[in-house]
Motif scaffolding. Structure first.
Motif: not given
Length: 559
Positions: A229-234, A319-322, A449-454, A457-461
């Motif tokens: 919710e905060l960092l947009a990291v799955p 930072i490494l994620t985004h 915020q939503s787009d960063l998480f999505n 999340s798609e990349a991790y999945a």
């Protein structure tokens, strides 16, 4: 922002002088292949691609983005306002959550006596190589060295034994926001692996295992909220295997992140049920509440304990994620500056009257934004009226620092009644009406915020692969993935898998950065959400293991 931050007509054009700074002490870097320079990179920007040399990219992003500065003790770093503000937001969010279940903040000393630390052998064994010891006080040798806390179980539980005398004293729930020291000898990496770091550590005592277990999962859900919710990291929620659980714990639950650039997993936060392990060691008991007056007295009950912690590693994972080749990309919810306004279109030919009209319109937009809010909080806005810098230089500067949304307002924009905006997370520009700026900007921040998480999340999945045959395991790891395999949950089997998945062939293509070219895969967690396809009698994926598989376990190379 304060009133003095409003745009004003410059009395005169004055070039700001850039201060010359000494080059900070930097961590020694392992040798790697020559990095490719990014063509056209601005002098102030990142000059190496993230995918070409992650270590160099990461160092540049952190220092040029003003997140950290280096210190003269290896493995220790100065957290600058841009990064510390993120930690403060995390702290505020999580603190509000734990207070709803009765957790109180406190502080225990940083030093732990040698006798106390070594009292619990199983526990300290997991930290022994990382403990920093103080052996001198001034010019005198200490009779007994004292440890700088690597964690605070042994520092706190003597107090718990004194404070808990009755079941009416339960639950006891304390948390501290502090620093800890673990004298890592691996190559340090700011936020990810450092010798001193900030964290919160919660320590609670309960009457029943059921009550303790409920809290363990509640805390894990809130840790998930911090990341997602905060960092947009799955993250993936799960339980550690016996081999990987916290030393001295009954069981450990965890959230596991993933760094796509290296294909490596990363432990993001842990919540441990300690059971009665420490309460038996420290004599933390209460009278059995089921003992009836006049009846047979039952023996004392050892309390059930939990501990849980989350660290500033979370900032590094974000930072490494985004982050990208332009620099930082900060999710709006944790960005110290969410929106920056940059005046444009002012030239030497612009009249004072036109300047006054432009800055008047900009100030009006700024004041309207101050009335806007996202996540029920006022917007954090910066008005960049610095003199002597071109708009292009400012654009690069704010992109480097990862500000989520940039607004450009010039004379032509005012004529059209719009502001031109650029989202940090995507390429391109668009416009929004100035008359609705107070609602349009918060909507954009929510979307970012939503787009960063999505996307993350798609990349991790896409990098979590279900592996059914051993022959596919190592090649899948080498393609920068983590693997879900059927596993027997045996510790010896885990060790075998780690050994068999380590690279030994020179020139083998690296799935992670050059600092750990031969790392084997270890178990990351037993995911709570289990894939289908595990049936009774299925064998462990390890070809040398003849035991029956009990769970799908996520394995991967990790930090």
């Amino acid at each position: 922002m304060a009133d003095e931050a409003k745009a004003k007509i410059p009395e005169r054009s004055k070039k700001e002088k850039k201060e010359k700074k000494e080059k900070p002490a930097q961590e020694p870097k392992a040798k790697s292949a020559p990095k490719k320079k990014i063509e056209g990179a601005a002098l102030i920007g990142i000059d190496v691609a993230k995918d070409d040399d992650l270590a160099e990219w990461y160092q540049q992003v952190l220092t040029k983005g003003k997140m950290i500065d280096f210190y003269d003790v290896s493995g220790c770093y100065i957290l600058l306002p841009a990064s510390y503000s993120i930690w403060e937001i995390i702290k505020s969010w999580f603190d509000a959550k734990i207070q709803t279940i009765g957790v109180k903040n406190c502080y225990f000393p940083i030093f732990i006596s040698q006798d106390n630390l070594q009292k619990e052998k199983d526990h300290i064994e997991g930290f022994a190589a990382e403990v920093a010891w103080v052996t001198k006080g001034g010019k005198s040798d200490l009779e007994k060295p004292v440890a700088v806390r690597p964690t605070s179980e042994t520092a706190m539980y003597g107090y718990y034994a004194k404070s808990i005398q009755s079941h009416r004293d339960l639950p006891l729930k304390l948390n501290q926001w502090n620093n800890v020291v673990r004298w890592e000898f691996k190559h340090p990496m700011p936020f990810i692996r450092s010798r001193e770091f900030l964290w919160q550590e919660g320590h609670t005592a309960h009457l029943t295992l059921e009550e303790a277990g409920k809290e363990v999962l509640q805390i894990l859900d809130w840790y998930t909220g911090i990341y997602e919710e905060l960092l947009a990291v799955p993250v993936v929620k799960g339980r550690k295997t016996e081999a990987e659980k916290f030393p001295g714990a009954e069981y450990t639950t965890t959230i596991e992140g993933f760094i796509a650039s290296t294909g490596r997993g990363i432990q993001a936060g842990t919540s441990h049920c300690l059971g009665q392990h420490f309460s038996k060691m420290y004599g933390i008991t209460v009278e059995d509440p089921s003992t009836r007056e006049g009846g047979e007295k039952k023996p004392p009950v050892f309390v059930q304990q939990n501990s849980w912690g989350l660290t500033t590693r979370s900032i590094g994972v974000m930072i490494l994620t985004h982050g990208d080749n332009k620099g930082l990309v900060i999710p709006p919810r944790v960005a110290d500056i969410q929106v920056v306004i940059v005046p444009v279109g002012v030239t030497a030919k612009t009249t004072d009257e036109d300047k006054e009209k432009l800055y008047g319109g900009i100030n009006k937009a700024y004041e309207a934004l101050q009335k806007g809010s996202a996540w029920d909080l006022p917007l954090r806005i910066e008005l960049d009226n610095r003199e002597g810098y071109s708009p292009g230089w400012k654009f690069n500067d704010w992109e480097l620092k990862g500000v989520p949304l940039r607004l450009e307002i010039g004379p032509k924009d005012l004529e059209k009644g719009v502001a031109t905006f650029s989202r940090r997370d995507v390429e391109g520009k668009d416009t929004l009406p100035l008359e609705s700026i107070a609602t349009a900007v918060p909507e954009l921040l929510l979307k970012i915020q939503s787009d960063l998480f999505n996307r993350a999340s798609e990349a991790y999945a896409s990098h979590r692969k279900i592996i059914r045959e051993w022959d596919d395991f190592v090649p899948t790891l080498n393609n920068k993935n983590v693997c879900l395999i059927r596993h027997c949950l045996g510790e010896k089997c885990e060790d075998e898998i780690k050994a068999m998945s380590a690279r030994t062939t020179a020139g083998d293509s690296a799935a992670e950065d050059a600092r750990a070219p031969s790392m084997g895969a270890k178990s990351l967690c037993i995911p709570f959400e289990q894939p289908d396809g595990l049936v009774e009698g299925d064998k462990c994926t390890n070809p040398n293991c003849k035991d029956v598989a009990k769970k799908w376990v996520m394995f991967g190379r990790s930090y």
